[in-house]
Scaffold this motif. Sequence first.
Motif, PDB file in Angstrom:
ATOM      1  N   ASP B   1      49.241  42.451  35.790  1.00  0.00           N
ATOM      2  CA  ASP B   1      48.925  41.308  36.640  1.00  0.00           C
ATOM      3  C   ASP B   1      47.603  40.704  36.210  1.00  0.00           C
ATOM      4  O   ASP B   1      46.654  41.410  35.904  1.00  0.00           O
ATOM      5  N   GLY B   2      47.527  39.374  36.169  1.00  0.00           N
ATOM      6  CA  GLY B   2      46.286  38.726  35.816  1.00  0.00           C
ATOM      7  C   GLY B   2      45.364  38.621  37.007  1.00  0.00           C
ATOM      8  O   GLY B   2      45.802  38.426  38.125  1.00  0.00           O
ATOM      9  N   GLY B   3      44.072  38.783  36.743  1.00  0.00           N
ATOM     10  CA  GLY B   3      43.138  38.665  37.846  1.00  0.00           C
ATOM     11  C   GLY B   3      41.730  39.026  37.455  1.00  0.00           C
ATOM     12  O   GLY B   3      41.416  39.217  36.285  1.00  0.00           O
ATOM     13  N   ILE B   4      40.892  39.051  38.479  1.00  0.00           N
ATOM     14  CA  ILE B   4      39.502  39.463  38.316  1.00  0.00           C
ATOM     15  C   ILE B   4      39.301  40.704  39.161  1.00  0.00           C
ATOM     16  O   ILE B   4      39.577  40.688  40.369  1.00  0.00           O
ATOM     17  N   THR B   5      38.860  41.766  38.533  1.00  0.00           N
ATOM     18  CA  THR B   5      38.687  43.045  39.211  1.00  0.00           C
ATOM     19  C   THR B   5      37.216  43.365  39.335  1.00  0.00           C
ATOM     20  O   THR B   5      36.498  43.443  38.335  1.00  0.00           O
ATOM     21  N   GLN B   6      36.789  43.533  40.575  1.00  0.00           N
ATOM     22  CA  GLN B   6      35.419  43.921  40.835  1.00  0.00           C
ATOM     23  C   GLN B   6      35.400  45.364  41.333  1.00  0.00           C
ATOM     24  O   GLN B   6      36.233  45.756  42.156  1.00  0.00           O
ATOM     25  N   SER B   7      34.435  46.108  40.851  1.00  0.00           N
ATOM     26  CA  SER B   7      34.287  47.478  41.341  1.00  0.00           C
ATOM     27  C   SER B   7      32.820  47.871  41.321  1.00  0.00           C
ATOM     28  O   SER B   7      32.044  47.361  40.507  1.00  0.00           O
ATOM     29  N   PRO B   8      32.429  48.767  42.240  1.00  0.00           N
ATOM     30  CA  PRO B   8      33.238  49.265  43.347  1.00  0.00           C
ATOM     31  C   PRO B   8      33.350  48.233  44.459  1.00  0.00           C
ATOM     32  O   PRO B   8      32.608  47.243  44.474  1.00  0.00           O
ATOM     33  N   LYS B   9      34.267  48.448  45.380  1.00  0.00           N
ATOM     34  CA  LYS B   9      34.436  47.527  46.498  1.00  0.00           C
ATOM     35  C   LYS B   9      33.290  47.697  47.501  1.00  0.00           C
ATOM     36  O   LYS B   9      32.802  46.736  48.068  1.00  0.00           O
ATOM     37  N   TYR B  10      32.902  48.955  47.712  1.00  0.00           N
ATOM     38  CA  TYR B  10      31.778  49.265  48.597  1.00  0.00           C
ATOM     39  C   TYR B  10      30.809  50.182  47.844  1.00  0.00           C
ATOM     40  O   TYR B  10      31.245  51.095  47.137  1.00  0.00           O
ATOM     41  N   LEU B  11      29.527  49.937  48.046  1.00  0.00           N
ATOM     42  CA  LEU B  11      28.531  50.723  47.336  1.00  0.00           C
ATOM     43  C   LEU B  11      27.304  50.889  48.228  1.00  0.00           C
ATOM     44  O   LEU B  11      26.808  49.914  48.796  1.00  0.00           O
ATOM     45  N   PHE B  12      26.844  52.141  48.299  1.00  0.00           N
ATOM     46  CA  PHE B  12      25.625  52.434  49.053  1.00  0.00           C
ATOM     47  C   PHE B  12      24.598  52.981  48.086  1.00  0.00           C
ATOM     48  O   PHE B  12      24.909  53.834  47.259  1.00  0.00           O
TER      49      PHE B  12
END
Lengths: 111, 113
Positions: B1-12
């Motif tokens: 699937d084409g897209g933009i992946t950001q990681s991590p979703k949550y970060l402390f």
Amino acid sequence: GQSLEQPSEVTAVEGAIVQINCTYQTSGFYGLSWYQQHDGGAPTFLSYNALDGLEETGRFSSFLSRSDSYGYLLLQELQMKDSASYFCAVRDRTGFQKLVFGTGTRLLVSP
Amino acid sequence: DGGITQSPKYLFRKEGQNVTLSCEQNLNHDAMYWYRQDPGQGLRLIYYSQIVNDFQKGDIAEGYSVSREKKESFPLTVTSAQKNPTAFYLCAGRTGVTTGELFFGEGSRLTVL
């Protein structure tokens, strides 16, 4: 620099029509865009106006008046799922690749 | 699937630590962007890149750094110099050459304790 002004919040009922205004100041101008963002989500593109007039896409329409540095997003036949934040954004000639966003209008649609 | 992946979703993270947010895309975008969003606020441009190995500061670049070694990747580092780093960070690629339309990733929410 650029600045964009939008109302902070608008409320309406299902089935109604609502208009979200945007006034902008830029040094040069390429076009005005509108984005929708649901809480916690990513903004998604709705429309783009480079020339004066009205652009219609389904229930949503966007209008631009370059002489007045003004545009609006018109949402018709409102649905609960339209509750979201709406942002106008401009591209200007000083930074062709830059897109600068307004502070957003939160739309609350009630039953 | 084409897209933009950001990681991590949550970060402390603890105050004073650098943190790097990942942004990967397979949509063949030349131009990519990083925006910051604070609660109830609009999106403010941090950095953007029009091509590999080139990037420009946006309106709030202080305390941030980026790199663009590959077309697919545009990571953002939030350094300890950034005074208020807690925010929602959004990466985007430009899909519309004429319209300037941006396609956004799902965002990374950074909380500094």
